[in-house]
Design an enzyme around this catalytic site. Structure first.
Site, PDB file in Angstrom:
ATOM      1  N   ASN A 166      -9.031   5.674   2.731  1.00 23.55           N
ATOM      2  CA  ASN A 166      -8.025   5.346   1.645  1.00 23.55           C
ATOM      3  C   ASN A 166      -7.552   6.592   0.823  1.00 23.55           C
ATOM      4  O   ASN A 166      -7.068   7.562   1.333  1.00 23.55           O
ATOM      5  CB  ASN A 166      -8.798   4.124   0.692  1.00 23.55           C
ATOM      6  CG  ASN A 166      -8.123   3.027   1.299  1.00 23.55           C
ATOM      7  OD1 ASN A 166      -6.840   2.837   1.127  1.00 23.55           O
ATOM      8  ND2 ASN A 166      -8.861   1.904   0.848  1.00 23.55           N
TER       9      ASN A 166
ATOM     10  N   GLU B 247       0.842  -1.135   0.218  1.00 23.19           N
ATOM     11  CA  GLU B 247      -0.161   0.064   0.107  1.00 23.19           C
ATOM     12  C   GLU B 247       0.888   1.272   0.050  1.00 23.19           C
ATOM     13  O   GLU B 247       2.120   1.146   0.291  1.00 23.19           O
ATOM     14  CB  GLU B 247      -0.802  -0.089   1.463  1.00 23.19           C
ATOM     15  CG  GLU B 247      -2.324  -0.389   0.963  1.00 23.19           C
ATOM     16  CD  GLU B 247      -2.987   0.500   0.591  1.00 23.19           C
ATOM     17  OE1 GLU B 247      -2.691   1.611  -0.130  1.00 23.19           O
ATOM     18  OE2 GLU B 247      -4.358   0.530   0.396  1.00 23.19           O
TER      19      GLU B 247
ATOM     20  N   ASN C 108      -4.516   3.288   8.209  1.00 28.02           N
ATOM     21  CA  ASN C 108      -4.403   2.792   6.946  1.00 28.02           C
ATOM     22  C   ASN C 108      -3.972   3.539   5.725  1.00 28.02           C
ATOM     23  O   ASN C 108      -3.042   2.994   5.341  1.00 28.02           O
ATOM     24  CB  ASN C 108      -6.001   2.676   6.619  1.00 28.02           C
ATOM     25  CG  ASN C 108      -6.033   1.636   5.358  1.00 28.02           C
ATOM     26  OD1 ASN C 108      -5.652   0.569   5.490  1.00 28.02           O
ATOM     27  ND2 ASN C 108      -6.790   2.037   4.255  1.00 28.02           N
TER      28      ASN C 108
ATOM     29  N   ASP D  70     -10.705  -5.201  12.190  1.00 23.96           N
ATOM     30  CA  ASP D  70     -11.819  -6.116  11.389  1.00 23.96           C
ATOM     31  C   ASP D  70     -12.721  -5.538  10.479  1.00 23.96           C
ATOM     32  O   ASP D  70     -13.827  -6.063  10.152  1.00 23.96           O
ATOM     33  CB  ASP D  70     -12.622  -6.819  12.571  1.00 23.96           C
ATOM     34  CG  ASP D  70     -13.399  -5.852  13.306  1.00 23.96           C
ATOM     35  OD1 ASP D  70     -13.374  -4.555  13.083  1.00 23.96           O
ATOM     36  OD2 ASP D  70     -14.106  -6.520  14.301  1.00 23.96           O
TER      37      ASP D  70
ATOM     38  N   ARG E  19      -6.440   0.535  13.596  1.00 23.99           N
ATOM     39  CA  ARG E  19      -4.904   0.759  12.994  1.00 23.99           C
ATOM     40  C   ARG E  19      -5.266   1.862  12.081  1.00 23.99           C
ATOM     41  O   ARG E  19      -6.189   2.270  11.804  1.00 23.99           O
ATOM     42  CB  ARG E  19      -4.541  -0.480  12.256  1.00 23.99           C
ATOM     43  CG  ARG E  19      -5.586  -1.047  11.157  1.00 23.99           C
ATOM     44  CD  ARG E  19      -4.482  -1.975  10.066  1.00 23.99           C
ATOM     45  NE  ARG E  19      -5.281  -2.665   9.276  1.00 23.99           N
ATOM     46  CZ  ARG E  19      -5.425  -1.927   7.881  1.00 23.99           C
ATOM     47  NH1 ARG E  19      -4.550  -0.737   7.966  1.00 23.99           N
ATOM     48  NH2 ARG E  19      -5.816  -2.411   7.134  1.00 23.99           N
TER      49      ARG E  19
ATOM     50  N   ASP F  57      -9.744   2.199  -3.883  1.00 24.31           N
ATOM     51  CA  ASP F  57      -8.649   2.063  -3.007  1.00 24.31           C
ATOM     52  C   ASP F  57      -7.863   3.370  -2.759  1.00 24.31           C
ATOM     53  O   ASP F  57      -8.241   4.434  -2.673  1.00 24.31           O
ATOM     54  CB  ASP F  57      -7.803   0.947  -3.004  1.00 24.31           C
ATOM     55  CG  ASP F  57      -7.373   0.305  -1.726  1.00 24.31           C
ATOM     56  OD1 ASP F  57      -6.849   1.362  -1.202  1.00 24.31           O
ATOM     57  OD2 ASP F  57      -7.302  -0.943  -1.589  1.00 24.31           O
TER      58      ASP F  57
END
Length: 292
Positions: free
Chosen positions: A145, A14, A99, A117, A97, A195
């Site tokens: 994103n 990523e 991203n 999750d 977390r 994304d």
């Protein structure tokens, strides 16, 4: 057209960013806890192991690296990988977390959080200024994103993946204020999920498609898809322009979410790809400006 740039597969590659000062491409393997570094001119590839999940990395104006780690935002020693932590706005949320993240035209770091999750609406988009003050800018995000800023620095483009939309905000470069949210692009479900994202010198947006086998180029002013660049893997995560002239398109991908059978059918899943001399040009990545 598209080729493998580095023969190394990430589980969740990523966040590619081109360091134009040193002509190095950085990207992360989020779950692996790796910051990857690749210098195309000598094909030198190495991995900085930070020993915890890493959502994003950006270059700083003093040539250091700033990363979003599981345990907070930190400056990273390029040699040892040792973090010097600055701030952690979600220390009370161990189930979350970071991203994806980028710096804005004023040198502030924007970083999204999400539930590990993928619980809906559990994340936020934060902005870290040069004095290391952090503020939440968008609440209730799910998978934060892609981000990009228009060339006049008056528009902020943003993707929260499950919405299937690219939204635009009016952006005040001096204060970092965003307002007047509107949807400018909607992705068709058959094309996969939007994304990561980047912008070219024409102001057109390039969007990576998770479970979509492609990167697409869009006009955000007309919501028109201009073309599709097919990839040999399903989970395309992000893209950025690199190379000395910013005309090589680098593309990150992932193995995450693929079955054993799908991995067998997609041996290049997780690789970093490049479309060299692609005919389009990107803009320099903004750097984090400490103390400003």
């Amino acid at each position: 057209m598209v080729e493998v740039a580095v023969n190394h597969a990430s589980f969740l590659g990523e966040g590619p960013v081109w360091d134009w000062r040193d002509n190095i491409l950085y990207w992360v393997d989020i779950m692996g806890g790796h910051i990857h570094e690749y210098k195309p001119e000598n094909k030198n590839f190495r991995t900085i192991d930070v020993n915890q999940m890493v959502g994003a990395v950006v270059a700083c104006s003093d040539r250091q690296l700033l990363a979003a780690l599981k345990n907070g935002l930190a400056m990273i020693d390029r040699e040892s990988g040792e973090p010097a932590f600055l701030v952690h706005p979600e220390a009370h949320l161990p189930q979350n977390r970071f991203n994806d993240g980028k710096c804005d035209p004023a040198g502030r770091f924007w970083i999204g959080s999400m539930a590990i999750d993928e619980t809906p609406n559990a994340g936020k988009l934060y902005m870290l200024n040069g004095k290391q003050d952090i503020a939440a800018k968008i609440h209730g995000t799910t998978i934060s994103n892609g981000m990009a800023w228009s060339h006049d620095h008056k528009t902020f483009y943003y993707i929260d993946t499950p919405t299937m939309n690219v939204v635009a905000y009016d952006f005040d470069v001096h204060s970092g204020t965003i307002s007047n949210k509107k949807t400018v692009i909607t992705i068709d479900e058959k094309d996969g999920y939007p994304d990561g994202m980047t912008i070219d010198t024409d102001g057109m947006l390039w969007i990576a498609h998770w479970n979509g086998w492609q990167v697409s180029r869009w006009n955000p002013h007309t919501a028109t898809k201009l073309f599709t660049l097919p990839l040999p893997v399903a989970n395309v995560t992000s893209c950025t322009f690199g190379g000395p002239n910013l005309n090589d398109l680098y593309i990150t991908t992932a193995q995450k979410g693929l079955t054993a059978n799908e991995l067998e059918q997609q041996p290049l899943a997780g690789m970093l790809f490049v479309w060299k001399d692609c005919g389009y040009e990107g803009v320099r990545a903004f750097e984090y400006a400490k103390g400003e």
